[in-house]
Design a protein around this motif. Structure first.
Motif, PDB file in Angstrom:
ATOM      1  N   LEU A 217       9.209   3.098  20.487  1.00 39.13           N
ATOM      2  CA  LEU A 217       8.142   1.931  19.358  1.00 39.13           C
ATOM      3  C   LEU A 217       6.953   2.717  18.679  1.00 39.13           C
ATOM      4  CD1 LEU A 217       7.980  -0.231  17.184  1.00 39.13           C
ATOM      5  CD2 LEU A 217       7.141  -1.167  19.588  1.00 39.13           C
ATOM      6  N   ASN A 218       6.580   3.778  18.047  1.00 43.22           N
ATOM      7  CA  ASN A 218       5.149   3.978  17.429  1.00 43.22           C
ATOM      8  C   ASN A 218       4.333   3.008  17.208  1.00 43.22           C
ATOM      9  OD1 ASN A 218       3.398   5.784  17.027  1.00 43.22           O
ATOM     10  ND2 ASN A 218       3.891   5.327  14.980  1.00 43.22           N
ATOM     11  N   GLU A 219       4.853   2.183  16.494  1.00 42.71           N
ATOM     12  CA  GLU A 219       3.983   1.199  15.460  1.00 42.71           C
ATOM     13  C   GLU A 219       4.337  -0.214  15.000  1.00 42.71           C
ATOM     14  OE1 GLU A 219       0.323   2.100  12.048  1.00 42.71           O
ATOM     15  OE2 GLU A 219       2.387   2.084  10.939  1.00 42.71           O
ATOM     16  N   THR A 220       4.187  -1.125  15.116  1.00 47.29           N
ATOM     17  CA  THR A 220       4.398  -2.652  14.392  1.00 47.29           C
ATOM     18  C   THR A 220       3.457  -2.886  13.401  1.00 47.29           C
ATOM     19  OG1 THR A 220       5.605  -3.083  16.462  1.00 47.29           O
ATOM     20  CG2 THR A 220       4.718  -5.043  15.816  1.00 47.29           C
ATOM     21  N   ARG A 221       3.699  -3.411  12.411  1.00 46.75           N
ATOM     22  CA  ARG A 221       2.873  -4.285  11.554  1.00 46.75           C
ATOM     23  C   ARG A 221       3.566  -5.414  11.599  1.00 46.75           C
ATOM     24  NH1 ARG A 221       2.347   1.089   6.616  1.00 46.75           N
ATOM     25  NH2 ARG A 221       1.461   2.427   7.916  1.00 46.75           N
ATOM     26  N   VAL A 222       2.321  -6.664  11.632  1.00 47.21           N
ATOM     27  CA  VAL A 222       2.632  -7.940  10.686  1.00 47.21           C
ATOM     28  C   VAL A 222       1.554  -8.026   9.780  1.00 47.21           C
ATOM     29  CG1 VAL A 222       3.236 -10.131  11.812  1.00 47.21           C
ATOM     30  CG2 VAL A 222       3.156  -8.040  13.429  1.00 47.21           C
ATOM     31  N   ASP A 302       1.455 -22.336  19.926  1.00 48.39           N
ATOM     32  CA  ASP A 302       1.579 -22.487  18.130  1.00 48.39           C
ATOM     33  C   ASP A 302       2.003 -21.105  17.653  1.00 48.39           C
ATOM     34  OD1 ASP A 302       1.061 -22.368  15.451  1.00 48.39           O
ATOM     35  OD2 ASP A 302      -0.743 -23.233  15.356  1.00 48.39           O
ATOM     36  N   THR A 303       2.870 -20.746  17.565  1.00 45.65           N
ATOM     37  CA  THR A 303       2.875 -19.400  17.160  1.00 45.65           C
ATOM     38  C   THR A 303       2.463 -18.609  15.738  1.00 45.65           C
ATOM     39  OG1 THR A 303       4.930 -20.014  16.315  1.00 45.65           O
ATOM     40  CG2 THR A 303       5.678 -19.192  18.360  1.00 45.65           C
ATOM     41  N   THR A 304       1.384 -19.654  14.649  1.00 44.87           N
ATOM     42  CA  THR A 304       1.410 -18.776  13.668  1.00 44.87           C
ATOM     43  C   THR A 304       0.198 -17.493  13.814  1.00 44.87           C
ATOM     44  OG1 THR A 304       0.893 -21.553  12.803  1.00 44.87           O
ATOM     45  CG2 THR A 304      -0.707 -19.551  11.475  1.00 44.87           C
ATOM     46  N   LEU A 305       0.619 -16.547  12.536  1.00 44.52           N
ATOM     47  CA  LEU A 305      -0.461 -15.306  12.249  1.00 44.52           C
ATOM     48  C   LEU A 305      -1.237 -16.020  11.996  1.00 44.52           C
ATOM     49  CD1 LEU A 305       0.899 -12.650  12.717  1.00 44.52           C
ATOM     50  CD2 LEU A 305       0.165 -12.659  10.193  1.00 44.52           C
ATOM     51  N   ILE A 306      -3.086 -15.268  12.487  1.00 49.75           N
ATOM     52  CA  ILE A 306      -3.641 -16.045  12.237  1.00 49.75           C
ATOM     53  C   ILE A 306      -4.929 -14.891  11.261  1.00 49.75           C
ATOM     54  CG2 ILE A 306      -6.293 -15.732  12.945  1.00 49.75           C
ATOM     55  CD1 ILE A 306      -5.088 -17.385  15.521  1.00 49.75           C
ATOM     56  N   LYS A 307      -3.832 -13.733  11.750  1.00 50.08           N
ATOM     57  CA  LYS A 307      -4.410 -12.533  10.333  1.00 50.08           C
ATOM     58  C   LYS A 307      -3.583 -11.368  10.659  1.00 50.08           C
ATOM     59  CE  LYS A 307      -9.593 -12.912   9.936  1.00 50.08           C
ATOM     60  NZ  LYS A 307     -11.125 -12.233  10.287  1.00 50.08           N
ATOM     61  N   PRO A 308      -3.248 -10.589   9.822  1.00 49.64           N
ATOM     62  CA  PRO A 308      -2.739  -9.430   9.847  1.00 49.64           C
ATOM     63  C   PRO A 308      -2.488  -8.468  10.342  1.00 49.64           C
ATOM     64  CG  PRO A 308      -3.315  -9.996   7.202  1.00 49.64           C
ATOM     65  CD  PRO A 308      -3.539 -10.737   8.635  1.00 49.64           C
ATOM     66  N   ALA A 309      -2.243  -7.933  11.259  1.00 52.92           N
ATOM     67  CA  ALA A 309      -1.757  -7.325  12.305  1.00 52.92           C
ATOM     68  C   ALA A 309      -1.332  -6.250  12.608  1.00 52.92           C
ATOM     69  CB  ALA A 309      -1.830  -7.566  14.386  1.00 52.92           C
ATOM     70  N   VAL A 359      -5.286  -4.158  16.584  1.00 55.82           N
ATOM     71  CA  VAL A 359      -6.095  -4.164  14.941  1.00 55.82           C
ATOM     72  C   VAL A 359      -6.040  -5.686  14.283  1.00 55.82           C
ATOM     73  CG1 VAL A 359      -7.719  -3.423  12.877  1.00 55.82           C
ATOM     74  CG2 VAL A 359      -6.591  -1.731  15.250  1.00 55.82           C
ATOM     75  N   ILE A 360      -6.973  -6.310  14.439  1.00 54.60           N
ATOM     76  CA  ILE A 360      -6.279  -7.365  13.115  1.00 54.60           C
ATOM     77  C   ILE A 360      -7.667  -7.099  11.962  1.00 54.60           C
ATOM     78  CG2 ILE A 360      -5.780  -9.007  14.847  1.00 54.60           C
ATOM     79  CD1 ILE A 360      -8.288 -10.573  15.380  1.00 54.60           C
ATOM     80  N   ALA A 361      -7.345  -8.064  11.086  1.00 49.88           N
ATOM     81  CA  ALA A 361      -7.841  -7.578   9.846  1.00 49.88           C
ATOM     82  C   ALA A 361      -7.469  -8.380   8.511  1.00 49.88           C
ATOM     83  CB  ALA A 361      -8.177  -6.634   9.315  1.00 49.88           C
ATOM     84  N   ASP A 362      -8.585  -8.547   8.181  1.00 45.91           N
ATOM     85  CA  ASP A 362      -8.159  -9.847   6.190  1.00 45.91           C
ATOM     86  C   ASP A 362      -6.801  -9.390   5.607  1.00 45.91           C
ATOM     87  OD1 ASP A 362      -9.980 -11.516   7.378  1.00 45.91           O
ATOM     88  OD2 ASP A 362     -11.592 -10.536   6.189  1.00 45.91           O
ATOM     89  N   THR A 363      -6.699  -8.115   5.640  1.00 40.44           N
ATOM     90  CA  THR A 363      -5.264  -7.514   5.117  1.00 40.44           C
ATOM     91  C   THR A 363      -4.695  -6.593   5.631  1.00 40.44           C
ATOM     92  OG1 THR A 363      -6.794  -5.875   3.962  1.00 40.44           O
ATOM     93  CG2 THR A 363      -6.495  -7.893   3.030  1.00 40.44           C
ATOM     94  N   LEU A 364      -3.264  -6.304   5.658  1.00 36.72           N
ATOM     95  CA  LEU A 364      -2.590  -5.123   6.482  1.00 36.72           C
ATOM     96  C   LEU A 364      -3.122  -3.747   6.744  1.00 36.72           C
ATOM     97  CD1 LEU A 364      -0.658  -4.980   8.092  1.00 36.72           C
ATOM     98  CD2 LEU A 364       1.547  -5.059   6.815  1.00 36.72           C
ATOM     99  N   GLU A 365      -3.211  -3.760   4.960  1.00 35.25           N
ATOM    100  CA  GLU A 365      -4.280  -2.424   4.736  1.00 35.25           C
ATOM    101  C   GLU A 365      -5.323  -2.045   5.250  1.00 35.25           C
ATOM    102  OE1 GLU A 365      -1.241  -4.737   0.985  1.00 35.25           O
ATOM    103  OE2 GLU A 365      -2.944  -5.080   2.334  1.00 35.25           O
TER     104      GLU A 365
END
Length: 383
Positions: A217-222, A302-309, A359-365
């Motif tokens: 595994l190199n990278e995971t995006r959510v 709670d498993t809710t995603l707070i921000k894209p990561a 890294v978490i941010a407002d957008t996945l990009e």
């Protein structure tokens, strides 16, 4: 009545997954004991007790059980027979030895899934190059040959593209306990983390999109770049897997997304997983928090995603070998939303998992852009 917060948890394994479990258990005041052969393992400095011994040593596992209220594990390649003995003596083990025994063997794991109607590749056991050639007649080429026991991070796999590679596959894998799967024409690899409590409660995390290099595994995006329909199917499959195995604790279900958007299960890990590290910063309750909650008999979080990561693994470079030296920390921590996890492994080796960046941010990009910047800044060298 004894409080769950006074639970003494025994973890078989003292790597980074165990370390992250301990950090969550300590937030709730629990005692954590570990069994690990390496004295200066990542978990050593924060464990209450460290039994130094092999993960396959039945006596060492028994000693761990004697000082713990419940046993769990951070790696599935352990002595399952010893776990049955611990359970028989009245000490709970989660996930259960019965589920681990099936999952440890990829052939029995996949056979069980197919019997239960879970989408997975067709398969056959193979014990000789002749068996492999017969499988090729049925499935065509390419095919994936796997060792039934012990494989991880791509180890124990061989993609056979032509009949002439049958002998090479057996020599490379060095085993007669093999299986072959029909090749899956997939568009991407995804994983879904799910947790089941002792009362049957199930919590499922968002679908993660995974990128592998050389099967590591190199990278995971959510969140994953998939349709709502595919996401629902993947989460439903993960929920079904938890029901089939009656899992208590975290499971990771790795899947392929096919050309038509449907999913097919690749492998199951009955434990927290590398692709779930993003949950520490990006979800209300991390996979490690929920694993500890489950094995201690507490309600799930709670498993809710707070921000894209985005999560990037930090691996030892191909040319690195020696005492680990980390550089570029200041640059990484100056990036908004970036979090650095260094596991504390003293020796760096090629492809060894030394840490990760999330890294978490407002957008996945934005998260991906910052993740790339952080990854380029950090180096783990061997001295």
């Amino acid at each position: 009545m004894k409080s769950p917060l006074s639970t003494k948890i025994g973890i078989i394994g003292g790597g980074q997954l165990g370390k992250m479990m301990i950090l969550e258990a300590k937030k709730m005041g629990m005692t954590v004991n570990i069994l690990e052969a390496e004295e200066k393992c990542p978990s050593h400095s924060i464990a209450d007790n460290h039994i130094v011994g092999s993960l396959k040593d039945a006596n060492a596992i028994k000693k761990l059980a004697e000082i713990s209220d419940v046993i769990t594990y951070e790696i599935e390649h352990i002595n399952v027979d010893a776990l049955f003995e611990v359970e028989k003596a009245g000490k709970p083990v989660y996930p259960t030895p019965a589920s681990l025994k099936i999952i440890q063997n990829k052939l029995s794991q996949k056979t069980r899934l197919l019997e239960e109607g879970v989408p997975a590749p067709d398969l056959l056991p193979v014990n000789s190059p002749a068996d492999l050639l017969a499988a090729g007649e049925k499935f065509g080429y390419p095919m994936m040959v796997k060792a039934c026991l012990g494989g991880y991070d791509g180890k124990g796999n061989f993609l056979i593209k032509t009949p002439e590679q049958a002998e090479e596959a057996f020599k490379t894998l060095g085993s007669t306990d093999l299986m072959v799967e029909s090749f899956v024409d997939f568009t991407m690899e995804i994983s879904v983390l799910a947790c089941r409590g002792q009362n049957g409660e199930i919590a499922v995390y968002p679908v993660a999109q995974n990128d592998h290099e050389n099967e590591v595994l190199n990278e995971t995006r959510v969140p994953a770049n998939i349709s709502e329909k595919t996401s629902k199917q993947a989460m439903d499959v993960a929920r079904r897997v938890m029901e089939i195995f009656e899992g208590v604790g975290m499971f990771c279900v790795e899947m392929f997304v096919l050309q038509d958007g449907s999913v097919s299960v690749n492998e199951i890990a009955p434990r927290p997983h590398n692709s779930g590290h993003y949950t520490i910063e990006a979800c209300s309750s991390s996979q490690f928090d929920n694993h500890i909650r489950a094995v201690a008999g507490l309600p799930l979080g709670d498993t809710t995603l707070i921000k894209p990561a985005v999560m990037r693994n930090l691996l030892g470079d191909a040319d690195e070998d020696g005492v680990a030296v980390v550089t570029g920390v200041d640059e990484v921590l100056a990036i908004p939303g970036a979090r650095l996890h260094i596991y504390g492994k003293k020796e760096v080796k090629p492809k060894r998992k030394m840490g990760h960046i999330t890294v978490i941010a407002d957008t996945l990009e934005d998260a991906v852009e910052k993740g790339n910047k952080a990854y380029a800044a950090l180096k783990i060298l061997g001295r």
